[in-house]
Design a protein around this motif. Structure first.
Motif, mmCIF file in Angstrom:
data_model
loop_
_atom_site.group_PDB
_atom_site.id
_atom_site.type_symbol
_atom_site.label_atom_id
_atom_site.label_comp_id
_atom_site.label_asym_id
_atom_site.label_seq_id
_atom_site.Cartn_x
_atom_site.Cartn_y
_atom_site.Cartn_z
ATOM 1 N N ASP A 42 0.850 -1.190 0.000
ATOM 2 C CA ASP A 42 0.000 0.000 0.000
ATOM 3 C C ASP A 42 0.890 1.246 0.000
ATOM 4 O OD1 ASP A 42 -1.769 2.024 0.447
ATOM 5 O OD2 ASP A 42 -2.617 1.205 2.301
ATOM 6 N N ILE A 43 0.972 1.893 -1.142
ATOM 7 C CA ILE A 43 1.883 3.043 -1.279
ATOM 8 C C ILE A 43 1.463 4.204 -0.382
ATOM 9 C CG2 ILE A 43 0.711 4.095 -3.293
ATOM 10 C CD1 ILE A 43 4.537 3.774 -2.910
ATOM 11 N N SER A 44 0.184 4.210 0.033
ATOM 12 C CA SER A 44 -0.267 5.325 0.891
ATOM 13 C C SER A 44 0.318 5.218 2.314
ATOM 14 C CB SER A 44 -1.799 5.389 0.945
ATOM 15 O OG SER A 44 -2.280 4.356 1.776
ATOM 16 N N LEU A 45 1.003 4.126 2.615
ATOM 17 C CA LEU A 45 1.669 3.999 3.922
ATOM 18 C C LEU A 45 3.002 4.747 3.959
ATOM 19 C CD1 LEU A 45 1.104 0.165 4.605
ATOM 20 C CD2 LEU A 45 -0.208 2.095 5.527
ATOM 21 N N ALA A 46 3.373 5.357 2.815
ATOM 22 C CA ALA A 46 4.704 5.967 2.704
ATOM 23 C C ALA A 46 4.950 7.067 3.739
ATOM 24 C CB ALA A 46 4.918 6.507 1.289
ATOM 25 N N LYS A 54 7.998 8.905 8.563
ATOM 26 C CA LYS A 54 8.123 9.410 9.942
ATOM 27 C C LYS A 54 8.980 8.453 10.780
ATOM 28 C CE LYS A 54 3.648 11.692 9.866
ATOM 29 N NZ LYS A 54 2.237 11.321 9.959
ATOM 30 N N GLU A 55 8.753 7.146 10.597
ATOM 31 C CA GLU A 55 9.546 6.191 11.374
ATOM 32 C C GLU A 55 10.998 6.162 10.898
ATOM 33 O OE1 GLU A 55 8.154 2.428 12.476
ATOM 34 O OE2 GLU A 55 6.305 3.201 13.307
ATOM 35 N N LEU A 56 11.184 6.394 9.600
ATOM 36 C CA LEU A 56 12.549 6.481 9.066
ATOM 37 C C LEU A 56 13.300 7.651 9.698
ATOM 38 C CD1 LEU A 56 12.003 5.627 5.362
ATOM 39 C CD2 LEU A 56 14.228 5.481 6.424
ATOM 40 N N ASP A 57 12.610 8.763 9.843
ATOM 41 C CA ASP A 57 13.239 9.942 10.459
ATOM 42 C C ASP A 57 13.681 9.632 11.882
ATOM 43 O OD1 ASP A 57 12.816 11.352 8.156
ATOM 44 O OD2 ASP A 57 11.046 12.437 8.882
ATOM 45 N N ILE A 58 12.842 8.887 12.616
ATOM 46 C CA ILE A 58 13.213 8.513 13.993
ATOM 47 C C ILE A 58 14.398 7.541 13.956
ATOM 48 C CG2 ILE A 58 12.452 7.338 16.094
ATOM 49 C CD1 ILE A 58 9.608 8.343 15.482
ATOM 50 N N ALA A 59 14.315 6.562 13.068
ATOM 51 C CA ALA A 59 15.373 5.543 12.998
ATOM 52 C C ALA A 59 16.732 6.196 12.724
ATOM 53 C CB ALA A 59 15.046 4.514 11.915
ATOM 54 N N GLU A 60 16.731 7.232 11.887
ATOM 55 C CA GLU A 60 18.012 7.890 11.568
ATOM 56 C C GLU A 60 18.712 8.395 12.830
ATOM 57 O OE1 GLU A 60 17.418 10.923 8.662
ATOM 58 O OE2 GLU A 60 17.064 9.495 7.034
ATOM 59 N N THR A 61 17.914 8.818 13.826
ATOM 60 C CA THR A 61 18.522 9.345 15.049
ATOM 61 C C THR A 61 19.147 8.224 15.881
ATOM 62 O OG1 THR A 61 16.558 9.128 16.463
ATOM 63 C CG2 THR A 61 16.730 11.136 15.151
ATOM 64 N N THR A 65 16.349 -1.183 7.313
ATOM 65 C CA THR A 65 16.889 -1.437 5.975
ATOM 66 C C THR A 65 16.641 -0.233 5.068
ATOM 67 O OG1 THR A 65 16.530 -3.785 6.294
ATOM 68 C CG2 THR A 65 16.799 -3.046 4.028
ATOM 69 N N ALA A 66 15.522 0.455 5.295
ATOM 70 C CA ALA A 66 15.245 1.658 4.505
ATOM 71 C C ALA A 66 16.336 2.706 4.724
ATOM 72 C CB ALA A 66 13.872 2.216 4.872
ATOM 73 N N ALA A 81 7.586 0.695 5.532
ATOM 74 C CA ALA A 81 8.984 0.948 5.141
ATOM 75 C C ALA A 81 9.139 0.751 3.631
ATOM 76 C CB ALA A 81 9.917 0.006 5.901
ATOM 77 N N ALA A 82 8.543 -0.331 3.131
ATOM 78 C CA ALA A 82 8.615 -0.602 1.683
ATOM 79 C C ALA A 82 7.969 0.550 0.912
ATOM 80 C CB ALA A 82 7.915 -1.924 1.374
ATOM 81 N N ALA A 83 6.821 1.032 1.419
ATOM 82 C CA ALA A 83 6.125 2.115 0.721
ATOM 83 C C ALA A 83 6.968 3.385 0.707
ATOM 84 C CB ALA A 83 4.776 2.388 1.406
ATOM 85 N N ALA A 84 7.605 3.692 1.845
ATOM 86 C CA ALA A 84 8.419 4.917 1.922
ATOM 87 C C ALA A 84 9.555 4.870 0.902
ATOM 88 C CB ALA A 84 8.972 5.096 3.336
ATOM 89 N N ILE A 85 10.153 3.698 0.729
ATOM 90 C CA ILE A 85 11.263 3.572 -0.234
ATOM 91 C C ILE A 85 10.732 3.624 -1.668
ATOM 92 C CG2 ILE A 85 13.009 1.935 -1.102
ATOM 93 C CD1 ILE A 85 13.771 3.571 1.429
ATOM 94 N N ALA A 86 9.644 2.917 -1.934
ATOM 95 C CA ALA A 86 9.075 2.945 -3.295
ATOM 96 C C ALA A 86 8.705 4.375 -3.685
ATOM 97 C CB ALA A 86 7.850 2.033 -3.367
ATOM 98 N N ALA A 87 8.193 5.140 -2.701
ATOM 99 C CA ALA A 87 7.750 6.512 -2.990
ATOM 100 C C ALA A 87 8.913 7.422 -3.395
ATOM 101 C CB ALA A 87 7.033 7.095 -1.773
#
Ligand code: NAI
Length: 465
Positions: free
Chosen positions: A10-14, A19-26, A59-60, A87-93
């Protein structure tokens, strides 16, 4: 090639994924340091990486780091249950092709593995980033089949039948594809114990056609991810799946390697009374001296409420063992492949699906067991795998290994290597600040006395940590 070069649930989960990617980066200082150090020089410019590794938030962050270093990537998950769809959606986007859906079928799994090698311009990949070795095995088995070797005629099980069918499909659609693809690979970097075992077996048989870096055996990978990662994510998976009370229960952990040590600690930390099985006397003695009762599964099967395999071996929990388990015993695996538990032997029993990745299976005598993730690695199937911080250490090794083989591949033989110790120490160093650890410094006299350089490496190659 379709215009939409990705497959996600579901690409709308991007947005949620972002948001979770931004947290993970920290929480991933090693990867962020790689971006600062190599983001301008772009050592991976020209790299076309086919990645097969659990498509999670962590992994993203790895994917976006490799991208920032110049690489083009195509990605799939290395397990049918381990994808985090947001996570998959955020990367596909962002335009990086990803083929991963939590709960994909095995047919889809191998189709998606194929897709990570199918570039829109008809070109091939020049690097593989693998976890468990499936992407590597796909190309190498296909290339052997193209060379006329009889490698596709005797599938050992249903999964292999599907694997072989995908290879045949690609051979028919694109003659010579596997050989061309194999010959273009400069190197593979492998994430986990099971994939590394497969690479060493290939090397031994003279079947490894390119250099490989064993990322798993960087100290900052296997002594951290396999151990401290599982220490957090094993119990997380059991809880999310079952909400069972862990304290006071009897748990058996099969295998006391790095994953077993983390898993036993995880259950002990939750208050379970933990027993361990081992075949290796050294690991068995470690388990005993860490305070665990060392038993055989034959003797102890009937005593346990929770039984977990961590071995990377097959047939560790057999049908015979499961017949002896208590009513409502929870059974799961945290090793790489699902053949640790004889799940196929349960297929003709009565299955009741409780929720995704949780099944209750009833034996003819009415005894029931709860099987997690159909025997596939439960920390990624029933929960979200290891936390970001420990994955940062693993994936920093991956990034350094990709740079090494992409930029200096010709300096390596077709063998399996580990990263040099100074890089291992560098990975650890990059993670100290985040946990407030302050390093002491050796004086020149002290360094000379113990025979090392004041800036490291601090240990000889044979040191075991
Ligand atoms: P390891 O080699 O350190 O440990 C495996 C242990 O199992 C060894 O001590 C071995 O003696 C023991 N063993 C083998 N056969 C056995 C049997 N029949 N009964 C009892 N013990 C047995 O390997 P490591 O690094 O602990 O990895 C184990 C598995 O976990 C691998 O498949 C690896 O790829 C996977 N893994 C999974 C992770 C996850 O997040 N789920 C993370 C890292 C690794």
């Amino acid at each position: 090639m379709s215009a939409q070069d990705y497959i996600v649930a579901d690409i709308s989960l991007a947005d949620w994924g972002r948001k979770e990617l931004d947290i993970a980066e920290t929480e991933m200082p090693g990867l962020m340091a790689c971006r600062s150090e190599f983001g301008t020089s772009k050592p991976l410019k020209g790299a076309r990486i086919s990645g097969s590794l659990h498509m999670t938030i962590q992994t993203a962050v790895l994917i976006e780091t490799l991208k920032e270093l110049g690489a083009d990537l195509r990605w799939a998950s290395c397990n049918i249950f381990s994808t985090q769809d947001h996570a998959a959606a955020a990367i596909a986007a962002t335009g990086t092709p990803v083929f991963a859906v939590k709960g994909e079928t095995l047919e889809e799994y191998w189709e998606y593995t194929d897709r990570i090698f199918q570039w829109p311009d008809g070109g091939v990949s020049n690097m593989i980033l693998d976890d468990g070795g499936d992407a590597t095995m796909y190309i190498l088995t296909g290339a052997r089949a193209e060379a006329g070797e009889d490698v596709l005629s005797n599938p050992g099980n249903e999964e292999e039948t599907i694997f072989f069918a995908q290879i045949k499909k690609r051979m028919a659609a694109t003659p010579g594809f596997f050989t061309r693809q194999r010959d273009a690979i400069k190197g593979v970097t492998e994430e986990t114990t099971t994939g590394v075992n497969r690479l060493y077996q290939l090397q031994k048989k003279g079947l490894l056609p390119f250099p490989a870096i064993n990322v798993n055996d960087s100290v900052t990978k296997s002594k951290f991810d396999n151990k401290y990662g599982c220490k957090e994510s094993l119990v997380d998976g059991i809880r999310r799946a079952t909400d069972t009370m862990m304290a006071g229960k009897v748990a058996i952990v099969c295998g006391y390697g790095d994953v077993g040590k983390g898993s036993a600690a995880s259950l002990q930390g939750a208050g379970a009374r933990v027993k361990v099985t081992e075949v290796d006397p050294i690991c068995a003695l470690q388990a005993a001296m860490d305070g665990f009762e060392v038993v055989t599964l034959e003797d102890a099967a009937h005593t346990a409420d929770i039984i977990i395999t961590t071995t990377g071996n097959k047939d560790v929990i057999t049908l015979e063992h499961m017949r002896k388990f208590k009513d409502m015993a929870i059974v799961g695996n945290i090793g790489h492949f699902d053949n640790e538990i004889q799940v196929e032997a349960l297929r003709n029993l009565k299955w009741t699906n409780i929720k995704p990745q949780v099944d209750m299976i009833e034996f003819p005598d009415n005894k029931r067991i709860i099987l997690l993730s159909e025997g596939r690695l439960l920390n990624l199937g029933n929960a979200t795998g290891h936390p970001s911080f420990v994955m940062s250490a693993s994936f920093t090794n991956q990034v350094l290994a990709q740079i090494e083989l992409f930029t200096k591949g010709e300096e390596y033989q077709n063998q399996v290597y580990v990263l040099p110790k100074h890089l291992d120490e560098k990975v650890a160093r990059l993670h100290l600040d985040r946990v407030g650890a302050k390093l002491s410094k050796l004086s020149d006299e002290q360094a000379a006395y113990i025979g090392v350089s004041p800036n490291g490496p601090f240990k000889p190659e044979h040191y075991r940590y």
